[in-house]
Structure formats: structure tokens, C-alpha cells
Scaffold this motif. Structure first.
Motif, PDB file in Angstrom:
ATOM      1  N   ALA A 199      26.802  25.493 -33.857  1.00  0.00           N
ATOM      2  CA  ALA A 199      26.390  24.092 -33.857  1.00  0.00           C
ATOM      3  C   ALA A 199      26.522  23.461 -32.477  1.00  0.00           C
ATOM      4  N   SER A 200      27.544  23.866 -31.717  1.00  0.00           N
ATOM      5  CA  SER A 200      27.756  23.261 -30.402  1.00  0.00           C
ATOM      6  C   SER A 200      26.620  23.597 -29.449  1.00  0.00           C
ATOM      7  N   TRP A 201      26.199  24.855 -29.450  1.00  0.00           N
ATOM      8  CA  TRP A 201      25.120  25.263 -28.548  1.00  0.00           C
ATOM      9  C   TRP A 201      23.796  24.643 -28.961  1.00  0.00           C
ATOM     10  N   VAL A 202      23.516  24.609 -30.267  1.00  0.00           N
ATOM     11  CA  VAL A 202      22.285  23.989 -30.755  1.00  0.00           C
ATOM     12  C   VAL A 202      22.263  22.503 -30.389  1.00  0.00           C
ATOM     13  N   ALA A 203      23.397  21.829 -30.573  1.00  0.00           N
ATOM     14  CA  ALA A 203      23.475  20.401 -30.264  1.00  0.00           C
ATOM     15  C   ALA A 203      23.293  20.140 -28.772  1.00  0.00           C
ATOM     16  N   VAL A 204      23.873  20.991 -27.941  1.00  0.00           N
ATOM     17  CA  VAL A 204      23.738  20.811 -26.493  1.00  0.00           C
ATOM     18  C   VAL A 204      22.301  21.074 -26.041  1.00  0.00           C
ATOM     19  N   GLN A 205      21.633  22.031 -26.667  1.00  0.00           N
ATOM     20  CA  GLN A 205      20.226  22.265 -26.339  1.00  0.00           C
ATOM     21  C   GLN A 205      19.371  21.048 -26.703  1.00  0.00           C
ATOM     22  N   GLU A 206      19.706  20.410 -27.841  1.00  0.00           N
ATOM     23  CA  GLU A 206      19.006  19.186 -28.228  1.00  0.00           C
ATOM     24  C   GLU A 206      19.328  18.057 -27.246  1.00  0.00           C
ATOM     25  N   LEU A 207      20.575  18.007 -26.797  1.00  0.00           N
ATOM     26  CA  LEU A 207      20.967  16.997 -25.803  1.00  0.00           C
ATOM     27  C   LEU A 207      20.183  17.182 -24.509  1.00  0.00           C
ATOM     28  N   GLU A 208      19.995  18.431 -24.120  1.00  0.00           N
ATOM     29  CA  GLU A 208      19.241  18.716 -22.899  1.00  0.00           C
ATOM     30  C   GLU A 208      17.811  18.169 -23.009  1.00  0.00           C
ATOM     31  N   LYS A 209      17.232  18.262 -24.201  1.00  0.00           N
ATOM     32  CA  LYS A 209      15.889  17.701 -24.410  1.00  0.00           C
ATOM     33  C   LYS A 209      15.895  16.177 -24.298  1.00  0.00           C
ATOM     34  N   LEU A 210      16.936  15.554 -24.849  1.00  0.00           N
ATOM     35  CA  LEU A 210      17.045  14.094 -24.808  1.00  0.00           C
ATOM     36  C   LEU A 210      17.282  13.593 -23.391  1.00  0.00           C
ATOM     37  N   GLY A 211      18.142  14.306 -22.675  1.00  0.00           N
ATOM     38  CA  GLY A 211      18.524  13.871 -21.343  1.00  0.00           C
ATOM     39  C   GLY A 211      19.522  12.720 -21.388  1.00  0.00           C
ATOM     40  N   LEU A 212      20.019  12.363 -20.220  1.00  0.00           N
ATOM     41  CA  LEU A 212      21.016  11.299 -20.116  1.00  0.00           C
ATOM     42  C   LEU A 212      20.532  10.117 -19.272  1.00  0.00           C
ATOM     43  N   GLY A 213      19.280  10.130 -18.921  1.00  0.00           N
ATOM     44  CA  GLY A 213      18.740   9.074 -18.067  1.00  0.00           C
ATOM     45  C   GLY A 213      18.284   9.650 -16.734  1.00  0.00           C
ATOM     46  N   HIS A 214      17.425   8.911 -16.056  1.00  0.00           N
ATOM     47  CA  HIS A 214      16.813   9.424 -14.831  1.00  0.00           C
ATOM     48  C   HIS A 214      17.817   9.583 -13.692  1.00  0.00           C
ATOM     49  N   ASP A 215      18.894   8.816 -13.701  1.00  0.00           N
ATOM     50  CA  ASP A 215      19.823   8.854 -12.572  1.00  0.00           C
ATOM     51  C   ASP A 215      21.000   9.795 -12.802  1.00  0.00           C
ATOM     52  N   ILE A 216      20.952  10.577 -13.892  1.00  0.00           N
ATOM     53  CA  ILE A 216      22.055  11.492 -14.197  1.00  0.00           C
ATOM     54  C   ILE A 216      21.542  12.926 -14.221  1.00  0.00           C
ATOM     55  N   ASN A 217      22.123  13.761 -13.413  1.00  0.00           N
ATOM     56  CA  ASN A 217      21.743  15.161 -13.318  1.00  0.00           C
ATOM     57  C   ASN A 217      22.572  15.972 -14.311  1.00  0.00           C
ATOM     58  N   LEU A 218      21.940  16.459 -15.365  1.00  0.00           N
ATOM     59  CA  LEU A 218      22.625  17.216 -16.416  1.00  0.00           C
ATOM     60  C   LEU A 218      22.415  18.710 -16.207  1.00  0.00           C
ATOM     61  N   HIS A 219      23.508  19.442 -16.108  1.00  0.00           N
ATOM     62  CA  HIS A 219      23.442  20.906 -15.986  1.00  0.00           C
ATOM     63  C   HIS A 219      24.113  21.511 -17.217  1.00  0.00           C
ATOM     64  N   VAL A 220      23.424  22.423 -17.883  1.00  0.00           N
ATOM     65  CA  VAL A 220      23.926  23.026 -19.122  1.00  0.00           C
ATOM     66  C   VAL A 220      24.162  24.516 -18.913  1.00  0.00           C
ATOM     67  N   ALA A 221      25.280  25.023 -19.404  1.00  0.00           N
ATOM     68  CA  ALA A 221      25.584  26.451 -19.286  1.00  0.00           C
ATOM     69  C   ALA A 221      26.434  26.887 -20.470  1.00  0.00           C
ATOM     70  N   GLU A 222      26.381  28.182 -20.799  1.00  0.00           N
ATOM     71  CA  GLU A 222      27.217  28.762 -21.847  1.00  0.00           C
ATOM     72  C   GLU A 222      28.438  29.449 -21.234  1.00  0.00           C
ATOM     73  N   VAL A 223      29.532  29.371 -21.942  1.00  0.00           N
ATOM     74  CA  VAL A 223      30.749  30.088 -21.548  1.00  0.00           C
ATOM     75  C   VAL A 223      31.156  30.989 -22.709  1.00  0.00           C
ATOM     76  N   PRO A 224      31.283  32.293 -22.491  1.00  0.00           N
ATOM     77  CA  PRO A 224      31.674  33.208 -23.573  1.00  0.00           C
ATOM     78  C   PRO A 224      33.074  32.893 -24.105  1.00  0.00           C
ATOM     79  N   VAL A 225      33.339  33.318 -25.328  1.00  0.00           N
ATOM     80  CA  VAL A 225      34.655  33.124 -25.928  1.00  0.00           C
ATOM     81  C   VAL A 225      35.568  34.265 -25.445  1.00  0.00           C
ATOM     82  N   GLU A 226      35.861  34.222 -24.150  1.00  0.00           N
ATOM     83  CA  GLU A 226      36.668  35.258 -23.508  1.00  0.00           C
ATOM     84  C   GLU A 226      37.551  34.611 -22.442  1.00  0.00           C
ATOM     85  N   TYR A 227      38.847  34.875 -22.520  1.00  0.00           N
ATOM     86  CA  TYR A 227      39.799  34.284 -21.578  1.00  0.00           C
ATOM     87  C   TYR A 227      39.425  34.614 -20.129  1.00  0.00           C
ATOM     88  N   GLN A 228      39.129  35.874 -19.857  1.00  0.00           N
ATOM     89  CA  GLN A 228      38.846  36.283 -18.489  1.00  0.00           C
ATOM     90  C   GLN A 228      37.539  35.692 -17.982  1.00  0.00           C
TER      91      GLN A 228
END
Length: 209
Positions: A23-52
Motif C-alpha cells: 500500500a505504501s508504494w502504491v500510495a506514493v506512486q499516486e502521490l507522484e502523479k498528484l505532485g506537491l505543487g510547481h515550486d516543490i521538487n519531489l523525488h521518489v525512490a524505493e528502499v528494500p527491507v534490508e538493514y544493509q
């Protein structure tokens, strides 16, 4: 670009347990489509469930992106609201990650403070979003769970001197859709940035003693 706010929004990739759909990744992908406004640079990335992987990826992402704020998003099967985590914890990491690895020290940073608070007052963000008529309930937590969510959050708070946030979302349909979660994330992040703008120049104590 110098005047643009930089926001690094990272999501934990969590393919374990009952979460067939992250759900978190799906929601963030939807957020990326919505955007945060023209003056905000949004960068999206995944982080694996791994300590290292967390220890390897987060320092470079903070250094490369130079974000004003990093917002991590993860799914919690216990959550029924969009939950804002106030702090990250250094010790108590006993569960194996997706690579069957666990730090021998059972902590994020040997010698680090037990707890690091976000510079953002999550109670204020929560109240503002809940009173906005968004239709998605938001709550605050001070325990991100002593697994990769908490581990990632603490590491990010340390690297960013408190300029980080972690948001737990419930599984899809329990009770919110991906679109509702995305709108809630957008509202939450915009409130966080607003608070940070008004607190610039003030000193923050981000390490609990």
C-alpha cells in the motif's frame, strides 16, 4: 531551482506477511502523479527491507538530493489511520530482514542517542489535516515498530539532523483507497513543509537525552 523546495519521498518496499500489495508504494506512486505543487521538487525512490541496504542507500541519497525534508512511507497491518511517527529508536532490532540478516549490535548506530525526534511537531500536523475535511483520519505514534521502518527512520533522522518524517499507511481498502492515501500524504507533507518554513532559524533539539 535554487528557490525550489527539495523533498525526498522514500518508500519502504515491504513484500512480507499478508501484504500481497504494498500500500505504501502504491500510495506514493499516486502521490507522484498528484505532485506537491510547481515550486516543490519531489523525488521518489524505493528502499528494500534490508538493514544493509538502508545503511548503504540513505547516506548517498541525502548527499545527492540535498533535501529540505525526507518523508519515508511504509505499510502497517495494524494501522487503520494514516499514522505520523514522531521519533526513531536506536536499539532493539531483533527481527531478520528479507535477506535473513540482523545487525549484531541490534542497533542502528553504536553509541548513538536512544531516540531521535523529528523537528516536525507531528501533533500539529495531525490536528491540521484532521480539521481540513480531507476524509482520511490521521493519528500520531511514538513507536515505529523496531523493524526496518523504525531502523530507516532513525538512520534518516540522524543523517538529516531531524529533518525527516515517517508515515505509516494501512493496507489498501482497510479502509482507504490508494487515491485517498495519496491525497492524505500530500496534505500531510505540505503541512510539514509549512511548519518547517515557519520554524527556520529556530534551534531544535532532536536528540532525546
Amino acid at each position: 531551482l535554487d528557490e525550489q523546495k527539495k523533498l525526498l519521498s522514500k518508500t519502504l518496499k515491504i513484500p512480507f506477511g499478508e501484504h500481497a500489495v504494498n500500500a505504501s508504494w502504491v500510495a506514493v506512486q499516486e502521490l507522484e502523479k498528484l505532485g506537491l505543487g510547481h515550486d516543490i521538487n519531489l523525488h521518489v525512490a524505493e528502499v528494500p527491507v534490508e538493514y544493509q541496504a538502508v545503511q548503504r542507500l540513505l547516506p548517498s541519497l541525502w548527499k545527492q538530493q540535498l533535501p529540505q525534508l525526507v518523508v519515508h512511507v511504509g505499510v502497517s497491518g495494524m494501522a487503520s489511520t494514516v499514522t505520523l511517527e514522531q521519533c526513531g529508536h536506536n536499539q532493539g532490532y531483533m527481527r531478520l530482514d528479507n535477506c535473513s540478516f540482523c545487525p549484531e549490535s541490534r542497533c542502528c548506530l553504536e553509541g548513538g542517542p536512544d531516540c531521535i525526534q523529528s523537528v516536525i511537531d507531528m501533533d500539529t500536523v495531525c490536528k491540521r489535516v484532521n480539521s481540513s475535511g480531507l476524509g482520511v483520519s490521521v493519528s500520531v505514534s511514538k513507536d515505529a515498530g523496531r523493524y526496518l521502518c523504525d531502523y530507516t527512520y532513525y538512520t534518516s533522522l540522524f543523517l538529516g539532523e531531524g529533518r525527516s518524517a515517517f508515515v505509516h499507511v494501512p493496507p489498501l481498502g482497510k479502509p482507504y483507497s490508494a487515491e485517498q492515501l495519496a491525497r492524505a500524504l500530500r496534505a500531510v507533507i505540505l503541512e510539514m513543509l509549512e511548519l518547517m518554513e515557519h520554524s527556520e532559524g529556530k534551534k531544535h533539539c532532536v536528540h532525546d537525552q
